[in-house]
Design an enzyme around this catalytic site. Structure first.
Site, short mmCIF file in Angstrom:
data_model
loop_
_atom_site.label_atom_id
_atom_site.label_comp_id
_atom_site.label_asym_id
_atom_site.label_seq_id
_atom_site.Cartn_x
_atom_site.Cartn_y
_atom_site.Cartn_z
N LYS A 28 0.81 -1.23 0.00
CA LYS A 28 0.00 0.00 0.00
C LYS A 28 0.84 1.28 0.00
O LYS A 28 0.37 2.35 0.39
CB LYS A 28 -0.97 0.05 1.21
CG LYS A 28 -1.83 -1.18 1.44
CD LYS A 28 -2.49 -1.74 0.21
CE LYS A 28 -3.47 -0.82 -0.46
NZ LYS A 28 -3.95 -1.39 -1.76
N ARG A 32 2.89 -0.58 -7.09
CA ARG A 32 2.37 -0.87 -8.43
C ARG A 32 2.60 0.32 -9.36
O ARG A 32 2.99 0.15 -10.51
CB ARG A 32 0.89 -1.26 -8.35
CG ARG A 32 0.14 -1.37 -9.69
CD ARG A 32 0.77 -2.37 -10.66
NE ARG A 32 0.80 -3.73 -10.15
CZ ARG A 32 1.42 -4.74 -10.78
NH1 ARG A 32 2.04 -4.54 -11.93
NH2 ARG A 32 1.43 -5.94 -10.26
N THR A 237 -11.51 4.77 -1.73
CA THR A 237 -11.84 5.76 -0.70
C THR A 237 -11.65 5.11 0.66
O THR A 237 -12.21 4.05 0.93
CB THR A 237 -13.30 6.22 -0.85
OG1 THR A 237 -13.50 6.62 -2.21
CG2 THR A 237 -13.60 7.39 0.07
#
Length: 271
Positions: A28, A32, A237
């Protein structure tokens, strides 16, 4: 050399080589995006999926690992990314044993935001898990953070970095700011290209800001025709968290962050 005037021979497809650079973390953090941005460089070939060789598949052996790699020319660098390596105890030694010259890229991000992002991802797959607050603390009123919860543990960057520094010098580890990757992708990717020893081909001309996703995306290349933006699972979100919980977690991470800044000689401005 072929005689002058003779047609050039068939293009050599290249060879599968072990990676010279690995994006080892963090989950996170923006790994990527870094992989997608860097693989737009003509001198980089990247494995699209996460091979998890140095954590889950090590017993399959280096030849299995090599077989997964894209073919490269001598001039190209092979890159793979598996963000869980950063928190895997054996990974530094295993990568060192493959090649002590491996270049390591770590994308880091404010550990509180990272934890919320991690929780948000898990929640999308398992809607029945306890609340973020419930998982974060062993005792909320005492402010005792549960460091055994992976979402919390991953953000203790200074702790994990120690294992890597037992095998690799800091000069072989490049830290990307997950925040700056969004606000200044060209600047951050410029530094990544310098670290890899390749020309700065990916510049601000390559990016546009996608307001819907809140992310920079790669403009379309002449060849592929389409702009390259990260998939639907990116830019979720985040769940709303009680500001007091966030404050307690900021306090918890502060000493780790400061130790991390001091170790790497870089202030990520999370305080």
């Amino acid at each position: 050399a072929p005689p002058p005037g003779s047609p050039p021979g068939p293009a050599r497809p290249g060879a599968k080589r072990l990676p010279r650079a690995i994006v080892v973390g963090v989950k996170k953090g923006g790994t990527r995006a870094v992989l997608e941005f860097i693989r737009a460089h003509p001198e980089v070939r990247a494995l699209g999926t996460e091979p998890h060789f140095f954590d889950r598949n090590y017993d399959r052996g280096l030849e299995w690992y090599r077989s997964l790699m894209p073919r490269t020319l001598d001039s190209q660098i092979t890159v793979e990314k598996t963000p869980s390596y950063f928190v895997t105890k054996e990974a530094p030694r295993r990568i060192f044993n493959m090649s002590r010259d491996t270049k390591l890229i770590v994308v880091v991000r404010n550990p509180v935001t990272r934890a919320i992002s991690d929780y948000t991802q898990t929640l999308s797959k398992k809607p029945d898990i306890p609340t973020f607050e419930g998982l974060s603390f062993r005792n909320r009123s005492l402010g005792l953070v549960d460091t055994s919860w992976n979402a919390i543990r991953i953000g203790m960057y200074a702790v994990h970095l120690e294992s890597w520094l037992q095998y690799f010098p800091l000069s072989q580890i490049h830290f990307v700011s997950g925040e700056k990757l969004i606000t200044d992708p060209a600047g951050e990717m410029g530094k990544v290209q310098d670290f890899l020893g390749i020309k700065r081909v990916i510049t601000d001309k390559h990016f546009y800001f996608n307001k819907t996703k809140g992310f920079p995306c790669l403009k379309r290349s002449e060849s592929s025709g389409l702009p390259r933006c990260l998939g639907k699972s990116k830019g979720r979100t985040h769940v709303q968290i009680d500001p007091e919980v966030i404050e307690q977690l900021r306090d918890f991470y502060r000493p780790y962050n400061i130790k991390f800044y001091e170790t790497v000689g870089q202030d990520f401005r999370w305080e």
